[in-house]
Every structure is written in C-alpha cells, then in structure tokens.
Design an enzyme around this catalytic site. Structure first.
Site, PDB file in Angstrom:
ATOM      1  N   ARG A  51      18.212  21.572  15.759  1.00  0.00           N
ATOM      2  CA  ARG A  51      17.569  21.677  14.446  1.00  0.00           C
ATOM      3  C   ARG A  51      18.429  21.183  13.308  1.00  0.00           C
ATOM      4  NH1 ARG A  51      15.111  24.858  17.520  1.00  0.00           N
ATOM      5  NH2 ARG A  51      17.209  25.224  18.224  1.00  0.00           N
ATOM      6  N   THR A  52      19.669  21.637  13.265  1.00  0.00           N
ATOM      7  CA  THR A  52      20.460  21.334  12.070  1.00  0.00           C
ATOM      8  C   THR A  52      20.661  19.821  11.958  1.00  0.00           C
ATOM      9  OG1 THR A  52      21.514  23.469  12.284  1.00  0.00           O
ATOM     10  CG2 THR A  52      22.572  21.901  10.814  1.00  0.00           C
ATOM     11  N   LYS A  80      40.074  11.147  21.347  1.00  0.00           N
ATOM     12  CA  LYS A  80      41.358  10.441  21.457  1.00  0.00           C
ATOM     13  C   LYS A  80      42.452  11.147  20.680  1.00  0.00           C
ATOM     14  CE  LYS A  80      39.085   5.908  21.480  1.00  0.00           C
ATOM     15  NZ  LYS A  80      38.923   4.723  20.632  1.00  0.00           N
ATOM     16  N   ARG A 101      29.485  19.625  11.596  1.00  0.00           N
ATOM     17  CA  ARG A 101      29.527  20.875  12.377  1.00  0.00           C
ATOM     18  C   ARG A 101      30.734  20.813  13.305  1.00  0.00           C
ATOM     19  NH1 ARG A 101      24.665  23.676  15.601  1.00  0.00           N
ATOM     20  NH2 ARG A 101      24.268  24.305  13.462  1.00  0.00           N
ATOM     21  N   HIS A 129      27.361  29.221   7.856  1.00  0.00           N
ATOM     22  CA  HIS A 129      26.343  28.197   8.109  1.00  0.00           C
ATOM     23  C   HIS A 129      25.430  28.161   6.886  1.00  0.00           C
ATOM     24  CE1 HIS A 129      23.559  25.603   9.990  1.00  0.00           C
ATOM     25  NE2 HIS A 129      23.370  26.224  11.144  1.00  0.00           N
TER      26      HIS A 129
HETATM   27  C1  NCD Z   1      22.425  28.600  14.655  1.00  0.00           C
HETATM   28  C2  NCD Z   1      23.871  28.130  14.660  1.00  0.00           C
HETATM   29  O1  NCD Z   1      24.146  26.991  15.054  1.00  0.00           O
HETATM   30  O2  NCD Z   1      24.700  28.908  14.237  1.00  0.00           O
HETATM   31  N1  NCD Z   1      21.527  27.578  14.991  1.00  0.00           N
HETATM   32  C3  NCD Z   1      21.028  26.784  14.001  1.00  0.00           C
HETATM   33  O3  NCD Z   1      21.745  26.106  13.321  1.00  0.00           O
HETATM   34  N2  NCD Z   1      19.717  26.826  13.782  1.00  0.00           N
HETATM   35  C4  NCD Z   1      22.204  29.811  15.455  1.00  0.00           C
HETATM   36  C5  NCD Z   1      22.612  29.802  16.886  1.00  0.00           C
HETATM   37  O4  NCD Z   1      23.097  28.793  17.419  1.00  0.00           O
HETATM   38  O5  NCD Z   1      22.423  30.840  17.520  1.00  0.00           O
END
Ligand code: NCD
Length: 305
Positions: A51-52, A80, A101, A129
């Site tokens: 999703r993100t 590397k 991320r 997040h």
């Molecule tokens: C969350 C995350 O990555 O922290 N997912 C997301 O971004 N929608 C929650 C999760 O991974 O449980």
C-alpha cells in the site's frame, strides 16, 4: 525545504489544511491532474510494502508526475554497502521528492540531513509511520466528522507497531481524545509513548488485555498485525500471533457507529466475515491513503492549485 519524519512536523492547523486539501482532491480529482507535470517522485523502499509504496506512486501519477525507485534493499546499491547518506545525495539529482522506508529507526531522518529534496518517512523500523497516520486521520475525519471527543482502542502489537506510535502522537493534540491500549503484556506500548507522550501530556488512557472489555466503549477500534519481522525469535511470534481475532461475535459488543480501522496487511487478526460489516472501513482507509499522499506531495513541493 521541509521533510516529513513524524506527524508532529506539522502543526494542527497545517494538518487540518492538508486534510482539507486531501478532501478537495477526493471530490475534484481532475483539478489536480497536472499539478505535478514534469516532477518526479523516488520511492526508496528497503523493506516490503504494498500500500504505502503503490499509493505513493499512484498519488504522483494522479498528479501528472512520474515515479522511479526500488522496492527492496537487495535491488539497490545498499546490497553493495552504500550508506543512506550517499544514496540520497545521488537520488537528489534524479528526483524532486523522495519517500523512504527502512528497517532501521531514524533512517529517513539521516537521509533528510544529506538530502537536496524533501524526504518523507514511509516507515522507519518500529518507530514512526507518519503518512499512515495522515491516512488514518483522513479516514476518521471523513467518516466520523471529527478528530476530537472520542475514545480510540488500539489493539495488537503496540510495542513494534509504528503506525500506532505515530497515530497516538498525532491524536493527543485534539480535544478530549481517550485511548484504550489493548495488547498482551509482552506487546505493550513502549515507555517512550506511555510516559513521554501520554503521561507527559495528561492524556487519559488505560491498558487492558481483553478486547471484549474495551469494545462497548469505543468510537474507533484500530487493529494491528503482530510485527513478525521485529521479533527476536519465531517462537514468541507463534505464541502471540493469534492473540486477537476480531470476529462477528465480538463486533456485536460494539456500538453501531464504531469504526474498525487497520493499516493492513491483515494476517489473522480480523476474521474475513467482518469485512461485510459496514463498520469495517479498512479498505476505504487504503483508498484515502492516495488522497492524503497527493496532498502531502503538493504541500512539500509547495505547489498550489
Ligand atoms: C503498516 C506498516 O508498514 O507499518 N503497513 C502499512 O504501511 N500500511 C502496518 C503493518 O505492516 O503491519
């Protein structure tokens, strides 16, 4: 130049403006279709995501921009041994904005200090997040009509769940928000949230273990997955993974207008039979994620439409 590391990087007024913009985008998507013509978003994902990453990419494409990036550490030069600082200096030459991320807490912050372009923290380890929080706030605001005066139950892995940490940080700034923290003993909220955020700001909260005990008091139930990748051993994960399962029977204990949110991915913690309940809004929530990320990209690039 502004970055986004934590929801606290925006004042409440700025957050309201951003959520207003996201709602306008939802209503009038065509108006924004060329707002980012010629701009590029880099998605640098050193950890799995559906999703993100894809909602960031959809957001930039919806704005007329383009996207580039990588979806795992082993497909980038991190494999590397390149440092994040060097990587971001280079990406600053290729893109106008970056969503990152990383499994390590503070990674996006380190990147932002060497970056020539705005950096968005798209999840740093078990820490924060903030764009999930923007998504959660838009969901609650759009479907409840308010962000204050409510009781929020946060259930599951409150220790490693970064979405929970960011959401608490954001919500304590609204009037009369109470929390019920529902977790097994071993997955309780870390003290840097309990003491430094909740107690330090005199926020009303209670910690309970049984979901059934909280259900009837809640305006919003925020379910989370047990964060397997942050556990030190598999046995603990196996023991705790099915601690909570939200079922139709448990939903009967809840108010008629309670909302169930989940950042997704869901593993076992919400039974699929709950999906048809009108109070289950987690798929709608994923849709809101695109609008808030569009609003965020426009805000950080200082583009007004
Ligand atoms: C969350 C995350 O990555 O922290 N997912 C997301 O971004 N929608 C929650 C999760 O991974 O449980």
């Amino acid at each position: 130049m502004r970055h986004l590391m934590s929801p606290l990087d925006f004042s409440v007024e700025e957050l309201d403006q951003l959520l207003e913009l996201a709602s306008d985008i939802e209503k009038n998507p065509k108006k924004y279709a060329h707002a980012c013509d010629g701009k590029k978003l880099a998605t640098c994902f050193y950890e799995p995501s559906t999703r993100t990453r894809l909602s960031f990419e959809a957001a930039m494409l919806n704005l007329g921009g383009s996207v580039l990036g990588f979806a795992s550490a082993d497909s980038s030069s991190a494999a590397k041994g390149e440092s994040i600082s060097d990587t971001i200096r280079v990406i600053s030459c290729y893109a106008d904005i970056c969503a990152m991320r990383h499994p390590k807490e503070g990674a996006a912050l380190v990147a932002s200090q060497k970056s020539g372009i705005p950096v968005i923290n798209a999840g740093d380890g078990g820490h924060q997040h903030p764009t999930q929080t923007l998504t959660d706030l838009m969901t609650i605001r759009s479907l409840k009509g308010r962000l204050g005066n409510m009781t929020i139950g946060l259930c599951g892995d409150l220790k490693f769940g970064r979405t929970v940490h960011s959401l608490i940080n954001a919500l304590i700034r609204y009037e009369n928000v109470k929390f019920i923290l529902i977790s097994p003993e071993e997955l309780r909220i870390p003290s840097y949230i309990r003491d430094d955020v909740l107690r330090a700001n005199n926020i009303e909260f209670e910690e309970v273990e049984r979901l059934e005990d909280a259900m009837e008091k809640l305006d919003v139930l925020y379910m989370t997955r047990v964060q397997r990748e942050r556990f030190f051993n598999e046995e603990d994960y196996i023991r705790l993974k099915d601690f909570y399962i939200l079922t139709k029977e448990k939903m009967e204990l809840a108010r008629e207008d309670m909302l169930v949110l989940h950042p997704l991915p869901r593993v076992n913690e919400i039974s699929v039979e709950v999906d048809d309940d009108p109070r289950a809004v987690y798929f709608k929530q994923a849709q809101y994620g695109v609008y808030v990320r569009m609003a965020l990209i426009l805000t950080l690039l200082e583009i007004t439409v």
